[in-house]
Design a protein around this motif. Structure first.
Motif, PDB file in Angstrom:
ATOM      1  N   VAL A  61       0.838  -1.197   0.000  1.00  0.00           N
ATOM      2  CA  VAL A  61       0.000   0.000   0.000  1.00  0.00           C
ATOM      3  C   VAL A  61       0.878   1.253   0.000  1.00  0.00           C
ATOM      4  O   VAL A  61       1.824   1.359   0.789  1.00  0.00           O
ATOM      5  CB  VAL A  61      -0.928   0.022   1.239  1.00  0.00           C
ATOM      6  N   LEU A  62       0.550   2.208  -0.889  1.00  0.00           N
ATOM      7  CA  LEU A  62       1.270   3.473  -0.945  1.00  0.00           C
ATOM      8  C   LEU A  62       0.768   4.426   0.138  1.00  0.00           C
ATOM      9  O   LEU A  62      -0.263   4.194   0.774  1.00  0.00           O
ATOM     10  CB  LEU A  62       1.100   4.114  -2.320  1.00  0.00           C
ATOM     11  N   GLU A  63       1.496   5.526   0.323  1.00  0.00           N
ATOM     12  CA  GLU A  63       1.161   6.501   1.364  1.00  0.00           C
ATOM     13  C   GLU A  63      -0.259   7.047   1.206  1.00  0.00           C
ATOM     14  O   GLU A  63      -0.932   7.338   2.205  1.00  0.00           O
ATOM     15  CB  GLU A  63       2.163   7.658   1.334  1.00  0.00           C
ATOM     16  N   ASP A  64      -0.732   7.183  -0.042  1.00  0.00           N
ATOM     17  CA  ASP A  64      -2.076   7.728  -0.267  1.00  0.00           C
ATOM     18  C   ASP A  64      -3.172   6.671  -0.198  1.00  0.00           C
ATOM     19  O   ASP A  64      -4.344   6.946  -0.474  1.00  0.00           O
ATOM     20  CB  ASP A  64      -2.144   8.460  -1.613  1.00  0.00           C
ATOM     21  N   GLY A  65      -2.805   5.429   0.163  1.00  0.00           N
ATOM     22  CA  GLY A  65      -3.783   4.367   0.311  1.00  0.00           C
ATOM     23  C   GLY A  65      -3.963   3.502  -0.926  1.00  0.00           C
ATOM     24  O   GLY A  65      -4.713   2.514  -0.892  1.00  0.00           O
ATOM     25  N   THR A  66      -3.288   3.843  -2.015  1.00  0.00           N
ATOM     26  CA  THR A  66      -3.393   3.068  -3.246  1.00  0.00           C
ATOM     27  C   THR A  66      -2.663   1.738  -3.101  1.00  0.00           C
ATOM     28  O   THR A  66      -1.520   1.690  -2.633  1.00  0.00           O
ATOM     29  CB  THR A  66      -2.773   3.833  -4.436  1.00  0.00           C
ATOM     30  N   ILE A  67      -3.312   0.653  -3.510  1.00  0.00           N
ATOM     31  CA  ILE A  67      -2.671  -0.668  -3.503  1.00  0.00           C
ATOM     32  C   ILE A  67      -1.876  -0.815  -4.794  1.00  0.00           C
ATOM     33  O   ILE A  67      -2.422  -0.644  -5.889  1.00  0.00           O
ATOM     34  CB  ILE A  67      -3.722  -1.782  -3.393  1.00  0.00           C
ATOM     35  N   PHE A  68      -0.588  -1.092  -4.658  1.00  0.00           N
ATOM     36  CA  PHE A  68       0.264  -1.179  -5.841  1.00  0.00           C
ATOM     37  C   PHE A  68       0.732  -2.602  -6.150  1.00  0.00           C
ATOM     38  O   PHE A  68       1.288  -2.855  -7.229  1.00  0.00           O
ATOM     39  CB  PHE A  68       1.488  -0.263  -5.690  1.00  0.00           C
ATOM     40  N   ASP A  69       0.487  -3.540  -5.229  1.00  0.00           N
ATOM     41  CA  ASP A  69       1.029  -4.885  -5.446  1.00  0.00           C
ATOM     42  C   ASP A  69       0.260  -5.902  -4.608  1.00  0.00           C
ATOM     43  O   ASP A  69      -0.080  -5.639  -3.450  1.00  0.00           O
ATOM     44  CB  ASP A  69       2.517  -4.901  -5.048  1.00  0.00           C
ATOM     45  N   PHE A  70      -0.021  -7.035  -5.210  1.00  0.00           N
ATOM     46  CA  PHE A  70      -0.553  -8.190  -4.482  1.00  0.00           C
ATOM     47  C   PHE A  70       0.335  -9.371  -4.835  1.00  0.00           C
ATOM     48  O   PHE A  70       0.494  -9.712  -6.005  1.00  0.00           O
ATOM     49  CB  PHE A  70      -1.998  -8.494  -4.864  1.00  0.00           C
ATOM     50  N   ALA A  71       0.952  -9.972  -3.823  1.00  0.00           N
ATOM     51  CA  ALA A  71       1.910 -11.050  -4.072  1.00  0.00           C
ATOM     52  C   ALA A  71       1.633 -12.242  -3.171  1.00  0.00           C
ATOM     53  O   ALA A  71       1.237 -12.082  -2.007  1.00  0.00           O
ATOM     54  CB  ALA A  71       3.339 -10.559  -3.860  1.00  0.00           C
ATOM     55  N   ILE A  72       1.842 -13.422  -3.725  1.00  0.00           N
ATOM     56  CA  ILE A  72       1.805 -14.660  -2.951  1.00  0.00           C
ATOM     57  C   ILE A  72       3.204 -15.243  -3.000  1.00  0.00           C
ATOM     58  O   ILE A  72       3.700 -15.620  -4.070  1.00  0.00           O
ATOM     59  CB  ILE A  72       0.791 -15.662  -3.528  1.00  0.00           C
ATOM     60  N   ASN A  73       3.865 -15.287  -1.853  1.00  0.00           N
ATOM     61  CA  ASN A  73       5.240 -15.777  -1.757  1.00  0.00           C
ATOM     62  C   ASN A  73       5.265 -17.123  -1.054  1.00  0.00           C
ATOM     63  O   ASN A  73       4.685 -17.267   0.033  1.00  0.00           O
ATOM     64  CB  ASN A  73       6.107 -14.787  -0.977  1.00  0.00           C
ATOM     65  N   ARG A  74       5.958 -18.084  -1.662  1.00  0.00           N
ATOM     66  CA  ARG A  74       6.115 -19.403  -1.050  1.00  0.00           C
ATOM     67  C   ARG A  74       7.578 -19.585  -0.658  1.00  0.00           C
ATOM     68  O   ARG A  74       8.451 -19.607  -1.518  1.00  0.00           O
ATOM     69  CB  ARG A  74       5.644 -20.495  -2.004  1.00  0.00           C
ATOM     70  N   PHE A  75       7.816 -19.717   0.643  1.00  0.00           N
ATOM     71  CA  PHE A  75       9.171 -19.814   1.180  1.00  0.00           C
ATOM     72  C   PHE A  75       9.532 -21.267   1.455  1.00  0.00           C
ATOM     73  O   PHE A  75       8.781 -21.981   2.119  1.00  0.00           O
ATOM     74  CB  PHE A  75       9.281 -19.029   2.493  1.00  0.00           C
TER      75      PHE A  75
END
Length: 241
Positions: free
Chosen positions: A208-222
């Motif tokens: 989430v950016l400072e203005d509330g905009t979502i810039f990324d959705f990620a699914i990470n598998r470790f």
């Protein structure tokens, strides 16, 4: 054989690993050498070594010996650091291999996560993140095309966070994360060099950016071969009983 004796031997060896008397990735002295140094039986040394294995400090290589494991990179879930920043700040070498980079229409699930309209153009990025050339994280990531029309393979070869902040001048506010365990699929197991069904730690992250905009959705598998997670939970509320 004294239980306290092999515990004391294990504690000495653990301290030597901690203070780098035995450097990471180095070969431990042989069982015979340790027997002579400590004046104990072979069984005592083997039990001491078993304790080190259980603590994930060493690993045995058949026909070669016992090696000190490399220190795991720690992920601070409350920081804003990206993978590259965390690994390099802790002395590791981070690298990335791109598997897929393409534009596609957001389905209902992805659209909801990114707060965009179903059918909007989004980037789908699949990449493997490596620590010291060993695959550690498989990332499926979605980013809105409208925010990043010039996004390229060359850009995501490095850090997305650095691209967003340093090149575009946005300020990242936070990342909302959801963590759960899941057996890895046959398709996803190959890039991480794991067996199908191997338990992995999954982290869904919404940037989430400072203005509330979502810039990324990620699914990470470790795979967790070289990564550990660290959480700090502040006590913000005192409950009186």
């Amino acid at each position: 054989m004294s239980k306290h004796l092999y515990m004391r031997v294990s504690e000495v060896l653990e301290q030597r690993i901690a203070d780098k008397t035995y450097p990471r990735d180095s070969l431990l002295p042989t069982e015979q050498e340790l027997q002579q140094e400590f004046g104990v039986s072979r069984a005592t040394i083997r039990n001491a070594m078993k304790m080190l294995v259980e603590k994930d400090l060493v690993h045995r290589v058949r026909g070669d010996g016992t090696y000190i494991k490399s220190a795991k990179t720690q992920h601070d879930a409350l920081s804003h650091s990206g993978f590259t920043e965390e690994v390099e700040q802790q002395g590791g070498k981070a690298s990335t291999r791109i598997i897929s980079f393409q534009l596609q229409e957001a389905d209902e699930y992805v659209a909801q996560k990114l707060d965009v309209v179903t059918g909007d153009q989004v980037y789908f990025i699949k990449r493997v993140r490596m620590i010291n050339d060993v695959p550690e994280v498989l990332e499926h990531s979605y980013m809105p095309f409208a925010l990043f029309p010039d996004l390229s393979v060359e850009t995501i070869q490095n850090s997305k966070y650095q691209y967003v902040e340093h090149k575009l001048g946005h300020k990242i506010k936070h990342s909302r994360e959801k963590v759960y365990a899941e057996g890895i699929s046959a398709e996803d197991s190959k890039p991480l060099k794991l067996k199908s069904g191997t338990p992995t730690l999954c982290v869904e992250a919404i940037g989430v950016l400072e203005d509330g905009t979502i810039f990324d959705f990620a699914i990470n598998r470790f795979s967790l071969k070289q990564y550990s997670f660290e959480y700090t939970s502040p006590r913000s509320t005192v409950i009186q009983q």
